[in-house]
Design a protein around this motif. Structure first.
Motif, PDB file in Angstrom:
ATOM      1  N   ALA A  75       0.717  -1.199  -0.129  1.00  0.00           N
ATOM      2  CA  ALA A  75      -0.624   0.194  -0.249  1.00  0.00           C
ATOM      3  C   ALA A  75       1.105   0.978  -0.400  1.00  0.00           C
ATOM      4  O   ALA A  75       1.414   1.414   0.598  1.00  0.00           O
ATOM      5  CB  ALA A  75      -1.008   0.197   1.334  1.00  0.00           C
ATOM      6  N   GLU A  76       0.245   2.542  -0.477  1.00  0.00           N
ATOM      7  CA  GLU A  76       0.827   3.228  -0.251  1.00  0.00           C
ATOM      8  C   GLU A  76       1.489   3.851   0.829  1.00  0.00           C
ATOM      9  O   GLU A  76       3.100   5.028   0.730  1.00  0.00           O
ATOM     10  CB  GLU A  76       0.114   4.409  -1.457  1.00  0.00           C
TER      11      GLU A  76
ATOM     12  N   LYS B 126       2.436  11.991   3.826  1.00  0.00           N
ATOM     13  CA  LYS B 126       1.404  10.960   4.744  1.00  0.00           C
ATOM     14  C   LYS B 126      -0.391  11.898   4.260  1.00  0.00           C
ATOM     15  O   LYS B 126      -0.901  10.753   4.195  1.00  0.00           O
ATOM     16  CB  LYS B 126       1.869  10.481   5.215  1.00  0.00           C
ATOM     17  N   SER B 127      -0.406  13.344   4.714  1.00  0.00           N
ATOM     18  CA  SER B 127      -1.448  13.211   3.883  1.00  0.00           C
ATOM     19  C   SER B 127      -1.920  14.139   3.086  1.00  0.00           C
ATOM     20  O   SER B 127      -3.421  12.831   2.787  1.00  0.00           O
ATOM     21  CB  SER B 127      -1.311  14.838   4.725  1.00  0.00           C
TER      22      SER B 127
ATOM     23  N   MET C 214       3.048   7.468  -4.540  1.00  0.00           N
ATOM     24  CA  MET C 214       4.128   7.429  -3.834  1.00  0.00           C
ATOM     25  C   MET C 214       5.528   7.867  -6.509  1.00  0.00           C
ATOM     26  O   MET C 214       4.996   6.855  -7.432  1.00  0.00           O
ATOM     27  CB  MET C 214       5.433   6.151  -3.915  1.00  0.00           C
ATOM     28  N   ASN C 215       6.217   8.714  -6.484  1.00  0.00           N
ATOM     29  CA  ASN C 215       7.064   9.072  -7.259  1.00  0.00           C
ATOM     30  C   ASN C 215       7.828   8.075  -6.997  1.00  0.00           C
ATOM     31  O   ASN C 215       9.311   9.618  -6.109  1.00  0.00           O
ATOM     32  CB  ASN C 215       6.694  10.210  -7.671  1.00  0.00           C
ATOM     33  N   ASP C 216       7.947   7.419  -7.231  1.00  0.00           N
ATOM     34  CA  ASP C 216       9.746   6.215  -7.220  1.00  0.00           C
ATOM     35  C   ASP C 216      11.174   7.948  -8.028  1.00  0.00           C
ATOM     36  O   ASP C 216      12.221   7.832  -6.772  1.00  0.00           O
ATOM     37  CB  ASP C 216       9.501   5.338  -7.869  1.00  0.00           C
TER      38      ASP C 216
ATOM     39  N   MET D 116       7.737  14.671  -3.661  1.00  0.00           N
ATOM     40  CA  MET D 116       7.585  13.079  -3.380  1.00  0.00           C
ATOM     41  C   MET D 116       6.615  12.146  -3.932  1.00  0.00           C
ATOM     42  O   MET D 116       7.013  10.700  -4.130  1.00  0.00           O
ATOM     43  CB  MET D 116       6.777  12.742  -1.899  1.00  0.00           C
ATOM     44  N   ILE D 117       5.454  12.938  -4.493  1.00  0.00           N
ATOM     45  CA  ILE D 117       4.247  11.991  -4.446  1.00  0.00           C
ATOM     46  C   ILE D 117       3.504  12.775  -6.425  1.00  0.00           C
ATOM     47  O   ILE D 117       3.848  14.008  -6.692  1.00  0.00           O
ATOM     48  CB  ILE D 117       3.120  11.958  -3.614  1.00  0.00           C
ATOM     49  N   GLN D 118       2.300  11.755  -6.921  1.00  0.00           N
ATOM     50  CA  GLN D 118       1.668  12.798  -8.167  1.00  0.00           C
ATOM     51  C   GLN D 118       0.119  11.832  -7.596  1.00  0.00           C
ATOM     52  O   GLN D 118       0.146  10.799  -6.934  1.00  0.00           O
ATOM     53  CB  GLN D 118       3.031  12.192  -8.984  1.00  0.00           C
ATOM     54  N   ARG D 119       0.000  12.432  -8.666  1.00  0.00           N
ATOM     55  CA  ARG D 119      -1.439  11.726  -8.736  1.00  0.00           C
ATOM     56  C   ARG D 119      -1.411  10.461  -9.146  1.00  0.00           C
ATOM     57  O   ARG D 119      -0.384  10.211 -10.541  1.00  0.00           O
ATOM     58  CB  ARG D 119      -2.412  12.714  -9.373  1.00  0.00           C
TER      59      ARG D 119
END
Length: 303
Positions: free
Chosen positions: A196-197, A246-247, A255-257, A299-302
């Protein structure tokens, strides 16, 4: 060294330390190694034909150990210094133990853990992986954090907008590393991509803490010493990044590796190559993370 001399050396050393402590000095006693001293105690006990306890050690091993460690501490000495002030002295005891095959349940280690309030447990697997200092964060512990909180509070003057004091930072880091340890076997079975993310985020943050915060290069002019201000700033940046991400994950982001790798390199560069007195890169990174839009790019993407 004769067995009897080895057995007596431990208490001879602490007695000499008390002599200097009573003169008003702060003394550090390094006992290397408690295991060899305990082995001499076992040999003497066998020669005296005493009733053996676990693994042949005498039954009074814990009391002998406690009578050694209890002589550490701070005292007010008899007499005054040349200025007429009351003198104080202290003894700090640092003991090393060599448990056979790394077994922490053996008698000497078990008895020591019941007496002392702080343990640094070395891990051979971390040493083979070139992770130095090779101190296991799972087996190591300290029961002194409440005594250190006031000292850290005097240093923690930056970033009042971040509601993370030293005590909370310590708590969150322990939780993240414990979560990584819990996910270790699941990751081996399923692979990290199938987690999980929020679990991926926990693993990434634990990896960030290990490589950008825990690892230290004694041969690096910058990394061989880290100031308290820089250390606290780094861990606050890492935890700010974790809590912000986390929010966003709760809102459906993933997550964007590639960006995670970039973040890891940026923080590792600050940790290992930016001088202690140059706090600007940490301030800049903190401002970028605090900005929600930049944090998404980091760090993250849609989905």
């Amino acid at each position: 060294m004769p067995v009897s001399a080895r057995e007596a050396s431990l208490f001879s050393g602490i007695t000499i330390a008390e002599y200097y402590r009573d003169m008003g000095y702060d003394v550090a006693v390094i006992a290397d190694s408690i295991s060899r001293w305990a082995e001499s105690l076992r040999e003497i006990s066998g020669l005296l034909e005493e009733m053996p306890a676990e693994e042949g050690y005498p039954a009074y091993l814990p009391s002998k150990l406690s009578s050694f460690y209890e002589r550490a501490g701070v005292v007010l000495t008899v007499g005054h210094d040349p200025n007429g002030k009351v003198r104080s002295g202290s003894i700090t005891v640092i003991g090393s133990i060599s448990p056979p095959a790394g077994d922490f349940s053996e008698p000497v280690t078990s008895a020591t853990k019941r007496v002392v309030q702080g343990i640094w447990a070395l891990d051979s697997k971390m040493a083979y992986l070139k992770h130095y200092p090779a101190i296991s964060w799972i087996n190591s512990y300290s029961n002194y954090p409440e005594y250190l909180a006031d000292w850290w509070e005097q240093i923690d003057k930056d970033w009042p907008d971040i509601k993370l004091d030293w005590f909370e930072c310590r708590k969150q880091v322990n939780e993240i590393l414990a979560k990584e340890n819990d996910l270790k076997y699941i990751t081996q079975l399923l692979g990290q991509k199938n987690l999980a993310e929020d679990q991926k985020l926990a693993l990434f943050t634990a990896n960030l803490i290990r490589n950008a915060f825990f690892i230290q290069n004694a041969f690096n002019e910058v990394d061989n010493f880290t100031s308290s201000k820089k250390m606290l700033g780094l861990i606050k940046v890492i935890l700010l990044l974790y809590n912000k991400s986390k929010s966003f994950i709760k809102q459906g982001f993933v997550m964007n590796d590639r960006k995670c790798e970039e973040v890891l390199n940026v923080i590792m560069k600050i940790s290992h190559f930016v001088p202690n007195e140059d706090f600007t890169p940490i301030e800049k990174l903190k401002d970028n993370i605090s900005n929600d839009s930049v944090n998404i790019v980091y760090m993250i993407q849609r989905k």
